[in-house]
Design a protein around this motif. Structure first.
Motif, short mmCIF file in Angstrom:
data_model
loop_
_atom_site.label_atom_id
_atom_site.label_comp_id
_atom_site.label_asym_id
_atom_site.label_seq_id
_atom_site.Cartn_x
_atom_site.Cartn_y
_atom_site.Cartn_z
N SER A 163 0.85 -1.18 0.00
CA SER A 163 0.00 0.00 0.00
C SER A 163 0.89 1.23 0.00
O SER A 163 1.74 1.39 0.88
CB SER A 163 -0.89 -0.01 1.24
N THR A 166 -3.08 5.60 2.02
CA THR A 166 -4.47 5.44 2.39
C THR A 166 -4.96 6.81 2.86
O THR A 166 -4.33 7.43 3.71
CB THR A 166 -4.63 4.41 3.54
N ASP A 168 -8.56 9.33 3.80
CA ASP A 168 -9.99 9.44 4.08
C ASP A 168 -10.58 10.59 3.30
O ASP A 168 -9.95 11.64 3.17
CB ASP A 168 -10.24 9.69 5.57
N GLN A 175 -12.98 5.82 2.15
CA GLN A 175 -11.53 5.80 2.27
C GLN A 175 -10.96 5.30 0.94
O GLN A 175 -11.57 4.45 0.28
CB GLN A 175 -11.14 4.85 3.40
N GLN A 177 -7.46 3.76 -1.06
CA GLN A 177 -6.16 3.11 -0.89
C GLN A 177 -5.51 2.95 -2.26
O GLN A 177 -6.17 2.49 -3.20
CB GLN A 177 -6.30 1.72 -0.28
N GLU A 179 -2.48 0.91 -4.03
CA GLU A 179 -1.54 -0.19 -3.88
C GLU A 179 -0.77 -0.38 -5.18
O GLU A 179 -1.25 0.00 -6.25
CB GLU A 179 -2.28 -1.48 -3.54
#
Length: 186
Positions: A163, A166, A168, A175, A177, A179
Motif C-alpha cells: 500500500s 491510504t 480518508d 476511504q 487506498q 496499492e
C-alpha cells in the motif's frame, strides 16, 4: 641528420598513438560500464480501492511497463471547459486519473538487492457524488470536483504488493487506498 629528425618523430607518433589507444579503451570501458547499469524492465500494477465502512465498493486497475531508471505515466479522463471571469472565455480542467512513476535500480542504490526505489505521483479527481452539490457556490457556478493527490517515495519488494497511501474522504465515510505490485519482466 635524417636519423635525428625521424627518431623523435617516430617516438612522438608512438606516444600519440598509444594515448589515442588508451583513450579509446577508456571510452569503450565506460560505455560497457554504462550498458551494465541499464535497469531491468518492470510491470507496475496499480490498484485504487474505494472503501466505505471498511468494505470495498470500487476498485480500479492501472498498469504500465517501464525500464529501471526511467519514468512513465498513464492518464485517463476528460477535459472539462469552465467559464472564466471573462464572458465567453473558457479554461479547461483535467478530470480523471493521472499516475506518474519512476523506478530506480541503478548502481547508486545497489545496496537494495532485489528491492526497488519507486517514486509515484498520483492525481485522482472526479465530479462530486450524489450526496454533494454538483455546482460550486458563487457568482460563477462551475462543476464541483473532488480531488485526491498522492506523492509517495517507497522501497518496494519485487513481487510483493504494498500500500502506497491510504486517505480518508473528508466529505463522506469513504476511504481510498493506492496499492502497487511490481513485477520484474527481464
Amino acid at each position: 641528420m635524417l636519423k635525428r629528425i625521424l627518431t623523435p618523430g617516430i617516438v612522438l607518433t608512438i606516444l600519440l598513438g598509444t594515448g589515442v589507444l588508451c583513450a579509446n579503451a577508456q571510452d569503450a570501458s565506460k560505455a560497457k560500464s554504462e550498458a551494465a547499469q541499464v535497469g531491468h524492465a518492470y510491470r507496475l500494477d496499480f490498484t485504487l480501492n474505494e472503501l466505505e465502512d471498511g468494505k470495498r465498493i470500487n476498485s480500479r486497475q492501472y498498469s504500465l511497463n517501464l525500464n529501471g531508471g526511467d519514468h512513465s505515466d498513464v492518464k485517463i479522463g476528460s477535459r472539462v471547459p469552465v467559464e472564466t471571469n471573462h464572458a465567453g472565455e473558457y479554461q479547461y480542467l483535467d478530470v480523471g486519473t493521472s499516475i506518474w512513476c519512476r523506478t530506480r535500480d541503478y548502481r547508486d542504490v545497489s545496496w537494495l538487492g532485489d528491492d526497488l526505489l519507486l517514486d509515484v505521483q498520483a492525481d485522482v479527481s472526479n465530479f462530486a457524488g450524489g450526496d454533494q452539490p454538483r455546482q460550486a457556490p458563487g457568482p460563477m457556478p462551475g462543476p464541483l470536483i473532488r480531488q485526491m493527490k498522492i506523492n509517495a517515495n517507497a522501497i518496494v519488494t519485487v513481487g510483493k504488493q504494498i500500500s502506497l497511501a491510504t486517505v480518508d474522504d473528508p466529505n463522506s465515510k469513504r476511504q481510498f487506498q493506492m496499492e502497487v505490485l511490481v513485477t520484474k519482466l527481464r
